[in-house]
Each structure stands twice: as C-alpha cells, then as structure tokens.
Enzyme design. Structure first.
Site, PDB file in Angstrom:
ATOM      1  N   ASP A 146      -5.105  -8.874   2.315  1.00  0.00           N
ATOM      2  CA  ASP A 146      -5.501  -7.512   2.469  1.00  0.00           C
ATOM      3  C   ASP A 146      -6.917  -7.341   2.806  1.00  0.00           C
ATOM      4  O   ASP A 146      -7.419  -6.482   3.948  1.00  0.00           O
ATOM      5  CB  ASP A 146      -5.283  -6.795   0.922  1.00  0.00           C
ATOM      6  N   HIS A 201      -3.874   4.038  -6.042  1.00  0.00           N
ATOM      7  CA  HIS A 201      -2.675   3.625  -5.303  1.00  0.00           C
ATOM      8  C   HIS A 201      -1.872   2.509  -5.655  1.00  0.00           C
ATOM      9  O   HIS A 201      -0.741   2.401  -5.189  1.00  0.00           O
ATOM     10  CB  HIS A 201      -3.133   3.673  -3.745  1.00  0.00           C
ATOM     11  N   HIS A 226      -2.597  -6.464  -6.314  1.00  0.00           N
ATOM     12  CA  HIS A 226      -3.263  -6.943  -4.844  1.00  0.00           C
ATOM     13  C   HIS A 226      -4.663  -6.432  -4.792  1.00  0.00           C
ATOM     14  O   HIS A 226      -5.533  -6.964  -4.111  1.00  0.00           O
ATOM     15  CB  HIS A 226      -2.497  -6.381  -3.512  1.00  0.00           C
ATOM     16  N   ASP A 241       0.618  -1.216  -0.073  1.00  0.00           N
ATOM     17  CA  ASP A 241      -0.050   0.086   0.047  1.00  0.00           C
ATOM     18  C   ASP A 241       0.720   1.275   0.171  1.00  0.00           C
ATOM     19  O   ASP A 241       0.275   2.488   0.162  1.00  0.00           O
ATOM     20  CB  ASP A 241      -0.886   0.173   1.210  1.00  0.00           C
ATOM     21  N   LYS A 252      -0.482   4.571  -1.225  1.00  0.00           N
ATOM     22  CA  LYS A 252      -1.546   5.457  -0.330  1.00  0.00           C
ATOM     23  C   LYS A 252      -0.959   6.665  -0.230  1.00  0.00           C
ATOM     24  O   LYS A 252      -1.820   7.720   0.201  1.00  0.00           O
ATOM     25  CB  LYS A 252      -1.968   4.670   0.658  1.00  0.00           C
TER      26      LYS A 252
END
Lengths: 342, 53
Positions: free
Chosen positions: A297, A243, A268, A215, A218
C-alpha cells in the site's frame, strides 16, 4: 396515446415504457426516449417481444421507415438527435452482478493464444474497469460478484508467472482508488505468492480478494477528501481513518467476509511501531497478511503520480521506505518485497 | 454526563447518548463500556478516547 409495439419495430426516438422492474434491467428508469440503436439491442437482449410506446412523447411513430432500428442499419440524424432534452436521455448504466464484470476480463484470462505482455495489459485494464464499477456501486451483490471475478485474476497471478511479472511491471501510476486497488492487489499477491506458494497453510484466493478490496471502505469517505490534490489536514485525515473499519463492515454485511479479508482490510494501516490505525497495534500483534498489504500500500502511494507530487521510481520508493520509515514495516517481509523488483 | 473524542477519527462519544446500535444504552459512562467495544466510525479501541470539552 400508448401502443404495444413489437420489439422489431422499435426505432430511435420512440418513448418506451419498459414492463420490467428497475432492478431487472440495466436502465435506471423504466420510461425514456430511445436515444441509440444499442439501447434497442439491449431491450431485445432481455427477451422482450413487445414494448409499450407512448406515441405522444415519441419523435417517430411505428411504420416510419426512416428511423434507425438496429446497429446494423445506417445511423441517420433525425432532428430529435440534435435537439435533445437531457432529462429524456437514458441515464448511464447501473452496475449489477450481471454487468459488473467485463466479459473481456474473462476472455483475456482464458485466452491461451495471448502472449503474456498483451494478456497482462488486457487483464489489468479490465480488472481496473471492474474495480471502478464496484466502487461506484458497492452493494452486497456486487461485492460478491466482484470477489468471484477477483478469484480468477488471483488464479492467473498465481499460476501464470510470465503474465504475473508483466502485470507487476504495468502497475500504472494515476491517482484513482480503483487503480490503486488493482495495483496493491497485484503487488501484495506477488509477495504472498513468493512467500507461500509452496505451503498449504494459506488460502491464496481469499488473500487475493482481501488485497484487491483492502480500500473498499473508501466509498464511505467524502470523495472530495479522497481526491484532494494536496496533503490532507488533520480533520481530513480523521475522516480518512474510518475506511479500514468501514470496509470490514461492508464485506461483513455482504456476506463476503473471510478471516483473511477481515485482517487485511482492518490492519493494512497498522504499523510495526504502533503508530498506525485504527487499533494502534504493534509488531506481532499485526497479522502477517496485514503487514504484507501495508508494504504494498505504501509502495503504491509513493510510486503513484499525484497532482501534487511526482511519481517515484520503484527504486527510490523502496530506498525511502527503508531509510525514512525504518520501524513501520516487517523487516523480513520488506526484504522479500524488494526482491520482487530485482 | 461527559463527552469523549476518538483521537483516531474524531467521533464523539456522548455519555448521555450512548451508542445504541453498538449495544451501549444512553447514560453509559465510558469506563462502564465493555473493553471490546470499538468506535462505531473507525473501529478504534476505548483507549483512543480522550475527554472532550
């Protein structure tokens, strides 16, 4: 009037002008009034023998025996401690590769005497701190330094089964991205370990890096959206969907990209039925590593406490994933994931 | 010149502007952009772009 003072004579309240360029020291500004004994120690730790002091802007002068000089002396409150202009306070530390990784993280990982439960708690806490620092300052050098430290954590998860199991139990429940990153890092890696440990064909260190950094992108999304205490509307979801690709670009530009990291970060959020993003690929088009990260996730999102929903238990989350999202995840991988929690 | 909306992230591709950083000069029609081009914001493929009024 400015005077060069030996570092041993620095006192809290003196206004220092550091000779180093801002990128070489941990303080954001090169000129500020010393506010604590710790700052004096940090200056000393840089190897400086002398520092320029602006006497007019200082509250104490050299030779003033009353001011504190180091942490070993008793702290005493001068009036300048009570009446402080915020502009003159040294700002919070800037994270750079030398300061990014808490020394306690390396110590915890390598301490043979720590029992697994305690080791897991320490490693978790310090890895989380490191992730927070990295996401606060995601420059290329920090990304590379963080990736190196993640390598040590990955080693631990792969080789120390007891500590790894403790880490899995700890994965705590709050709504910060850095916590989520560590949680998904650990759970994905545990799944990868279960699947690949006896095979040579997988670079588990790069996998670990990819899972912890999935991530990273982000940091390019408005924090108001990331922290919104409610479900996102369509406009906000659209911003959020940048992201994966943004994370890929950050890793690429930091020269920290491997094939494993690339597929994990990019894929992902892809789903087996093609309903994911950004490329809307489906089934076998999604790389195995992306499919692994996706499960971890979603699981962490469900089991995390959020201000607008309660945390689910692992059992309830897995049940919901199986029943309400039947076509999102790779069935075989999902089965192996469930087994981690037996 | 037409504008197109990326329905994954909302980015607007304006044919009169192109995507110079992505190697697409101004004035390039969407159908003339190579198929391996992706949305500069989110990485979506050309297939995700819809006409936008």
């Amino acid at each position: 009037m400015k005077k060069n003072i030996p570092v041993s004579e620095l006192r809290v309240g003196m206004y220092v002008i550091l000779p180093l360029s801002w990128s070489e020291h941990n303080f954001l500004r090169s000129k500020f009034r010393l506010a604590s004994a710790e700052q004096i120690d940090k200056i000393r730790a840089h190897g400086l023998r002398e520092v320029t002091v602006d006497l007019e802007r200082s509250d104490v002068v050299p030779g003033d025996k009353m001011a504190p000089q180091s942490v070993n002396e008793l702290e005493y409150v001068s009036h300048s401690d009570a009446v402080v202009d915020p502009k003159d306070q040294a700002p919070p530390p800037v994270w750079n590769p030398d300061t990014l990784v808490p020394p306690e993280l390396r110590e915890a990982i390598h301490d043979r005497r720590l029992p697994p439960e305690q080791k897991a708690k320490a490693v978790y806490r310090h890895t989380r701190d490191m992730m927070q620092r990295m996401l606060d300052a995601p420059g290329p050098a920090n990304i590379r330094a963080g990736k190196e430290a993640i390598r040590s954590v990955t080693d631990l998860v792969l080789t120390d089964d007891q500590t790894a199991r403790s880490l899995l139990r700890i994965t705590a429940h709050d709504f910060y991205t850095y916590t989520h990153s560590v949680n998904v890092g650990i759970t994905s890696l545990m799944l990868a370990k279960a699947l690949f440990k006896n095979s040579d064909g997988h670079d588990l260190h790069e996998l670990g890096a990819g899972f912890f950094l999935h991530d990273l992108g982000k940091v390019m999304v408005d924090p108001a959206i990331i922290n919104k205490p409610a479900r996102l509307d369509e406009t906000e979801m659209r911003r959020m969907r940048i992201h994966p690709y943004q994370g890929y670009k950050l890793l690429r530009d930091a020269d920290a990209l491997s094939e494993e990291c690339r597929v994990i970060v990019m894929e992902h959020h892809e789903l087996m039925d093609g309903g994911g993003y950004p490329k809307r690929i489906k089934g076998d088009q999604i790389h195995l590593y992306g499919r692994i990260c996706c499960i971890a996730d979603v699981f962490d999102a469900l089991t995390a406490e959020r201000s607008y929903k309660k945390a689910m238990t692992p059992f309830d989350a897995l049940t919901l994933m199986r029943d309400k999202m039947p076509n999102h995840f790779d069935r075989a991988l999902f089965g192996a994931f469930v087994d981690l929690f037996r | 010149m037409q504008r197109y909306l990326c329905d994954v992230c909302g980015y607007i591709y304006d044919e009169s502007v192109g995507d110079p950083e992505g190697g697409i000069p101004p004035g390039t029609r969407l159908e003339d952009i190579p198929d391996d081009w992706v949305c500069p914001e989110c990485g979506a493929t050309k297939a995700s772009f819809m006409r936008h009024e």
